[in-house]
Scaffold this active site. Sequence first.
Site, PDB file in Angstrom:
ATOM      1  N   ASN A 124       0.870  -1.163   0.000  1.00  0.00           N
ATOM      2  CA  ASN A 124       0.000   0.000   0.000  1.00  0.00           C
ATOM      3  C   ASN A 124       0.917   1.226   0.000  1.00  0.00           C
ATOM      4  OD1 ASN A 124      -1.952   1.659   2.570  1.00  0.00           O
ATOM      5  ND2 ASN A 124      -1.997   1.971   0.377  1.00  0.00           N
ATOM      6  N   GLY A 125       0.802   2.063  -1.010  1.00  0.00           N
ATOM      7  CA  GLY A 125       1.640   3.254  -1.020  1.00  0.00           C
ATOM      8  C   GLY A 125       1.907   3.757  -2.422  1.00  0.00           C
TER       9      GLY A 125
END
Length: 602
Positions: A124-125
């Site tokens: 996630n990112g």
Amino acid sequence: NKQKLPVHLCARVTHAFSCCRHYPLGQLLQTNTVYKRIQVLLLKYTTVTMCGIWAVFGSDDNVSAQCNAVHKITHRGPDAFRIENIHHFQNCCLGFHRLSIVDDLRGMQPLRLYTYPHTYLIYNGEIYNHKSLAKEFAMMLSTEVDGEPIIHLYQTQGAVRMAEQLDGVFALCILDTANRKVILARDTFGVRPLFRFCTKEGFLAVCSEAKGLFGLSHSQRDQDLRIEAFPPGHVEVYNLDSEGRATLSQSVCFNKTGQIPKYQLAVPAESYSNDIKRNVAMLIEKAVEKRLMSDRRVGCLLSGGLDSSLVAALVVKLSKKLGITYPIQTFAIGMEGSPDLEAAKKVANHLGTEHHEVLMTPEEGLKAIEDTIRHLESYDITTVRASVGMYLLSKYIQKKTDTVVVMSGEGADEVAQGYIYFHKAPSAQAAHEESIRLMDDLYMYDVLRGDRATAAWGLEIRVPFLDHQFTSFYLSLDAEVRQPKDGVEKHLIRSSFDGSGLLPNEILWRPKEAFSDGMCSVKKSWFEIIQDDCKEKISQEELESASTLYPHNPPHTKEALYFRKLFEKYYPGKSYWIPYYWMPKWLKTDDPSARTLKHYKQ
């Protein structure tokens, strides 16, 4: 008919497009205007939520039953959803809820590459330097996904150097089936969340939010499991035995607050001038520019304070340079008589944004407290207070607009000594040390607030003031230069943009107003509204026994006890997630609100 598509339909259509692109008819189709129109509609009208990752290794129970836990973070996704058992690793499982920001068709996770088929990645990112990494390390990329270089770096450089090379915000999990290893990593300030537990029997579980780790272990009760936030700026490597059970083999801090990044800087250090203010302005602008990387619509949270206003002004300026054709939307929330609403409107008028003003009633705020705490996974007083408005504003953005990525000013007060109590610092060195401490703990307070309040409604928050290059440069300056000056906090940042015309002077030099204070009337603060309500909800007898019932961070007010009871309702026995209540330093006060401080009243 411009309705939001059901998740399952969106996923199937997107998958069909992804498959057909490999065949001649599909390649021809991609040039067709109808196909392109459908892609646009998919991007605009699908239900989108922020990415969430989940994984178990060496499970001590039925993996298929445990997989239900991944749906506790459904609000973070999906544009699509996938859960995958790994061949020959039957007690291991990877889950992913997706918000597509870059490469809508080929960015599904777990991500695998033909060149490295034994490596599975969920993350996630955003990796802002993914294109420069591909050039520097001569990578043969097969997608436009910003996370693909993570796999290449891991395979060629190893886990630690991989993390050191990433300019961005991330929480990631790699399963290397060839070497039977699991790698976890998180960005320097913990902008993207990550939790994990590992039992003595070798059961390792990982999730973007702690709530996704409840109800997993067959051998231990949830109350007894030591679920912890993964430390920011760290990499952990676990070995998996023949049964898939995990053992920690390596834990390394690859970057910390103030440390110069090891990757190639977006602004080469040799291009710095002798003018400190010019460098500060240049690095903040570059930090904003990086974060405009998106195939989805970008907007700005706008309180009318320095931090959010400066970010919004730079977004408007840079959007023209980058050829963004849609009008930038700005969003403000407050109660009647809110100074934030008035200031935000001035900024929006100055910048010419498409401004959205959300008027919140005390009743709406009070009603939202329980859901806010459930999403936050926190009972910290000032965090909860500030999160309610952000939570309701994010709800409005998700329901009423097509903005998905929101820029915000979090982090500026920590790095630039913006809190009012910094006026009382006994020395420049003491102020510097306090700034470092606040930044080290951001992932448990303001960064946590920003992530959970927006992710609850499927938005992705981006925080330019926590850019690695900017923070390391700013913290390297003489401590005296970074202190409040002439009675004004964040004087260096303000003066760096003085005369630029980006903002009206009254906004550029507007004194600090905490978000939870500024969104309500000066006549009656939000914290006073909550405290009055808690008088009816909590008895004096309950308050007197609270220290015995909750020995860690005992609540000393009815408001604090009310928040704690709601937290314990969803996360019993997990009060250790918050090491202390956030409070101003160097001052005598029993409340974190800036409006209680003498300097504010003056």
